[in-house]
Write an enzyme that holds these catalytic residues in place. Structure first.
Site, PDB file in Angstrom:
ATOM      1  CG  ASP A 297      -5.841  -7.803  -9.566  1.00 26.21           C
ATOM      2  OD1 ASP A 297      -6.172  -7.998 -10.744  1.00 26.21           O
ATOM      3  OD2 ASP A 297      -4.722  -7.393  -9.228  1.00 26.21           O
TER       4      ASP A 297
ATOM      5  CG  HIS B 281      -2.224   0.065  -6.177  1.00 22.80           C
ATOM      6  ND1 HIS B 281      -1.397   1.051  -6.670  1.00 22.80           N
ATOM      7  CD2 HIS B 281      -2.465  -0.785  -7.196  1.00 22.80           C
ATOM      8  CE1 HIS B 281      -1.165   0.806  -7.943  1.00 22.80           C
ATOM      9  NE2 HIS B 281      -1.791  -0.296  -8.294  1.00 22.80           N
TER      10      HIS B 281
HETATM   11  N1  CMC Z   1      -3.215  -7.196   3.420  1.00 22.91           N
HETATM   12  C1  CMC Z   1      -2.676  -6.899   4.636  1.00 22.91           C
HETATM   13  N2  CMC Z   1      -1.722  -5.974   4.830  1.00 22.91           N
HETATM   14  C2  CMC Z   1      -1.274  -5.321   3.753  1.00 22.91           C
HETATM   15  C3  CMC Z   1      -1.777  -5.566   2.457  1.00 22.91           C
HETATM   16  C4  CMC Z   1      -2.778  -6.544   2.312  1.00 22.91           C
HETATM   17  N3  CMC Z   1      -3.280  -6.813   1.116  1.00 22.91           N
HETATM   18  N4  CMC Z   1      -1.138  -4.773   1.574  1.00 22.91           N
HETATM   19  C5  CMC Z   1      -0.255  -4.045   2.275  1.00 22.91           C
HETATM   20  N5  CMC Z   1      -0.340  -4.366   3.593  1.00 22.91           N
HETATM   21  C6  CMC Z   1       0.424  -3.746   4.686  1.00 22.91           C
HETATM   22  C7  CMC Z   1       1.846  -4.273   4.709  1.00 22.91           C
HETATM   23  O1  CMC Z   1       1.986  -5.384   5.557  1.00 22.91           O
HETATM   24  C8  CMC Z   1       2.620  -3.069   5.183  1.00 22.91           C
HETATM   25  O2  CMC Z   1       2.477  -2.994   6.579  1.00 22.91           O
HETATM   26  P1  CMC Z   1       3.716  -2.400   7.464  1.00 22.91           P
HETATM   27  O3  CMC Z   1       3.896  -0.981   7.023  1.00 22.91           O
HETATM   28  O4  CMC Z   1       3.221  -2.540   8.861  1.00 22.91           O
HETATM   29  O5  CMC Z   1       4.904  -3.255   7.153  1.00 22.91           O
HETATM   30  C9  CMC Z   1       1.842  -1.878   4.607  1.00 22.91           C
HETATM   31  O6  CMC Z   1       0.503  -2.356   4.403  1.00 22.91           O
HETATM   32  C10 CMC Z   1       2.408  -1.370   3.290  1.00 22.91           C
HETATM   33  O7  CMC Z   1       2.524  -2.496   2.413  1.00 22.91           O
HETATM   34  P2  CMC Z   1       3.746  -2.720   1.430  1.00 22.91           P
HETATM   35  O8  CMC Z   1       3.841  -4.166   1.100  1.00 22.91           O
HETATM   36  O9  CMC Z   1       4.969  -2.048   1.978  1.00 22.91           O
HETATM   37  O10 CMC Z   1       3.234  -1.879   0.187  1.00 22.91           O
HETATM   38  P3  CMC Z   1       3.716  -2.033  -1.302  1.00 22.91           P
HETATM   39  O11 CMC Z   1       3.381  -0.750  -1.966  1.00 22.91           O
HETATM   40  O12 CMC Z   1       5.131  -2.490  -1.358  1.00 22.91           O
HETATM   41  O13 CMC Z   1       2.803  -3.233  -1.872  1.00 22.91           O
HETATM   42  C11 CMC Z   1       1.006  -4.433  -2.852  1.00 22.91           C
HETATM   43  C12 CMC Z   1       1.666  -3.049  -2.640  1.00 22.91           C
HETATM   44  C13 CMC Z   1      -0.094  -4.284  -3.899  1.00 22.91           C
HETATM   45  C14 CMC Z   1       2.045  -5.415  -3.380  1.00 22.91           C
HETATM   46  C15 CMC Z   1       0.421  -4.928  -1.502  1.00 22.91           C
HETATM   47  O14 CMC Z   1      -0.578  -4.035  -1.046  1.00 22.91           O
HETATM   48  C16 CMC Z   1      -0.137  -6.355  -1.606  1.00 22.91           C
HETATM   49  O15 CMC Z   1       0.621  -7.317  -1.443  1.00 22.91           O
HETATM   50  N6  CMC Z   1      -1.481  -6.509  -1.870  1.00 22.91           N
HETATM   51  C17 CMC Z   1      -2.055  -7.819  -2.095  1.00 22.91           C
HETATM   52  C18 CMC Z   1      -1.781  -8.286  -3.516  1.00 22.91           C
HETATM   53  C19 CMC Z   1      -2.615  -7.545  -4.533  1.00 22.91           C
HETATM   54  O16 CMC Z   1      -3.815  -7.364  -4.381  1.00 22.91           O
HETATM   55  N7  CMC Z   1      -1.964  -7.125  -5.642  1.00 22.91           N
HETATM   56  C20 CMC Z   1      -2.623  -6.455  -6.770  1.00 22.91           C
HETATM   57  C21 CMC Z   1      -2.178  -5.035  -6.905  1.00 22.91           C
HETATM   58  S1  CMC Z   1      -3.221  -4.069  -7.997  1.00 22.91           S
HETATM   59  C22 CMC Z   1      -3.053  -4.758  -9.570  1.00 22.91           C
HETATM   60  C23 CMC Z   1      -1.668  -4.902 -10.067  1.00 22.91           C
HETATM   61  O17 CMC Z   1      -0.795  -4.056  -9.890  1.00 22.91           O
HETATM   62  O18 CMC Z   1      -1.399  -5.919 -10.713  1.00 22.91           O
END
Ligand code: CMC
Length: 437
Positions: free
Chosen positions: A371, A313
């Site tokens: 989720d 998140h």
């Molecule tokens: N699985 C594997 N690695 C992950 C995941 C994951 N679910 N989420 C983040 N990472 C890693 C990512 O690769 C990155 O690594 P690095 O720093 O080495 O590049 C690091 O963690 C930070 O991730 P980010 O993508 O820069 O973080 P963000 O804040 O931009 O993204 C997120 C947040 C929710 C989009 C992401 O964690 C994600 O894609 N999660 C899976 C989708 C999900 O469950 N979404 C629902 C969110 S909660 C409800 C809502 O808001 O609707």
């Protein structure tokens, strides 16, 4: 309180190239990190700030929802989500979002009555549905149907009129379950069920989803209670992508129906509300506990686009408090429904255990989010996978509307207009068609 500028709290920025410095005030909210007020930054310096994904940018002042991502705390109007989910129904939480206070008994009765009397859709909206293919995703139908409401309710489009705003708000919160349930009914070719005024919000939604005109249908109270709680857990989450979309659309003066349609579109993506559908598909794809390791390995691989859906998140760097309640509710629903073995729940729990002990997830502070467990409950309740994200949209409409109203009433509101770091071609001479290579 309003965001306050404190006299001796400032931040000074120095441009090492020119040696010039500029000082900006810091603002304090009622809790949470201070913000630096950079509204004059461009005028002073001729530079923009650069923050793709808005990881360090506060876009507005708000009094609705507060998240402490490090501690895993979520408050609506100061009340902890755990207390609201335990003690309130969804209508009370919606009232709280809109009005700032929980309703007393008389206010609650009136609010529920007023919502109830806005649940029907204009009869011509029926024919709008038949323009869609039967296999259309319900989110596609919802985007279209909600956007179309502005063509039906001309008496609530003046955003500068508080009475119009109030009616539009009630209409959207009241009609969104009807719109979502009808998207489902349309997809399976069953007749649309009209809302029933004797049922509560969650109960009425289940009635419109599962009843048919052929026989009596009693809503299972266990399912109605669980649905009510799930709606509360999804009601608002401060300035996430879809809420920011609603605010940005609304900042131009667009009508509320158009703004909520924009919010639904933004919610649909798998990184946001679409994650609940993606989690269930992922758990099915994993298929058995012995395959979990393989998927965890893929999630950690930089060269693989696969991510553990329902994990991570932007704000929570701790367990999402909604996920904790969701996980508990999931177990309760399965027990109450007498479902002893649920292969997907077993896989989910094992996946959570493995991920939470894995260095990659520990270091990056990736925890289950809201989720992760919601899809398993929805599935146990008999809700089809494509309806998972529409349910999120249904619940979040309340938060979107509360945030939209707050923005319109905010004297600081301006059209949202970010700038950019341009890296394209600079000016060049036009080449006539025949001379182009
Ligand atoms: N699985 C594997 N690695 C992950 C995941 C994951 N679910 N989420 C983040 N990472 C890693 C990512 O690769 C990155 O690594 P690095 O720093 O080495 O590049 C690091 O963690 C930070 O991730 P980010 O993508 O820069 O973080 P963000 O804040 O931009 O993204 C997120 C947040 C929710 C989009 C992401 O964690 C994600 O894609 N999660 C899976 C989708 C999900 O469950 N979404 C629902 C969110 S909660 C409800 C809502 O808001 O609707």
């Amino acid at each position: 309180m309003k965001g306050m500028t404190v006299a001796n709290k400032t931040v000074t920025i120095t441009d090492n190239e020119s040696g010039k410095s500029w000082t900006y005030p810091k603002m304090s909210g009622s809790t949470g990190p201070d913000v630096v007020d950079i509204r004059k930054f461009y005028a002073d310096t001729g530079m923009f700030t650069f923050d793709p994904g808005f990881t360090s940018t506060g876009s507005c002042e708000s009094k609705i929802t507060y998240i402490d991502g490090d501690k895993g705390v979520l408050l609506h109007r100061g009340y902890a989500i755990e207390e609201l989910a335990e003690n309130c129904n969804f209508e009370e939480v919606a009232y709280l979002m809109l009005n700032g206070e929980l309703p007393n008994e008389a206010q609650k009765d009136k609010f529920e009555h007023d919502l109830t009397y806005h649940t029907m859709l204009h009869e011509q909206v029926h024919s709008f549905y038949s323009g869609f293919r039967r296999d259309a995703h319900p989110m596609a139908v919802m985007c279209g149907a909600v956007g179309a409401l502005s063509a039906f309710y001309h008496d609530s489009l003046d955003i500068n009129n508080p009475e119009h705003r109030k009616i539009a708000s009630y209409r959207l919160i009241a009609k969104i379950p009807t719109i979502a349930a009808w998207a489902f009914k349309y997809s399976i070719g069953q007749p649309f069920m009209y809302p029933r005024n004797d049922l509560g919000y969650a109960e009425n939604f289940l009635h419109m989803m599962y009843a048919t005109p052929c026989e009596d249908y009693q809503v299972n109270p266990i399912l109605a209670k669980a649905m009510d709680r799930i709606l509360i857990l999804h009601a608002d989450h401060e300035q996430n992508a879809s809420t920011s979309t609603v605010r940005l659309a609304g900042s131009s003066g667009a009508n509320p129906f158009a703004c909520i349609a924009a919010g639904i579109a933004s919610l649909w993506g798998p990184a946001h509300g679409g994650a609940n559908e993606a989690v269930l598909n992922m758990l099915k794809e994993i298929g058995s506990k012995d395959k979990i390791g393989e998927f965890v390995k893929r999630a950690k691989d930089k060269n693989d686009t696969f991510r553990l859906m329902g994990f991570g998140h932007r704000v929570y760097k701790n367990y999402d408090p909604r996920a904790r309640i969701m996980s508990r509710t999931c177990h309760e629903v399965l027990v109450e429904l007498g479902i002893k073995d649920n292969a997907l729940l077993d896989i989910a729990m094992e996946l959570e255990r493995i991920a939470l002990e894995d260095d990659y997830f520990i270091q990056k502070k990736l925890y289950p989010n809201v989720d992760f467990y919601s899809g398993i409950i929805f599935q146990a309740m008999g809700i089809p996978v494509t309806m998972f994200t529409p349910l999120f949209a249904l619940a979040r409409t309340t938060g979107w509307i509360a945030q939209w109203n707050e923005m319109i009433e905010d004297p600081q509101n301006k059209i949202g207009r970010p700038r950019q770091l341009y890296t394209g071609q600079t000016v060049r001479k036009y080449v006539p068609l025949k001379k182009r290579k």
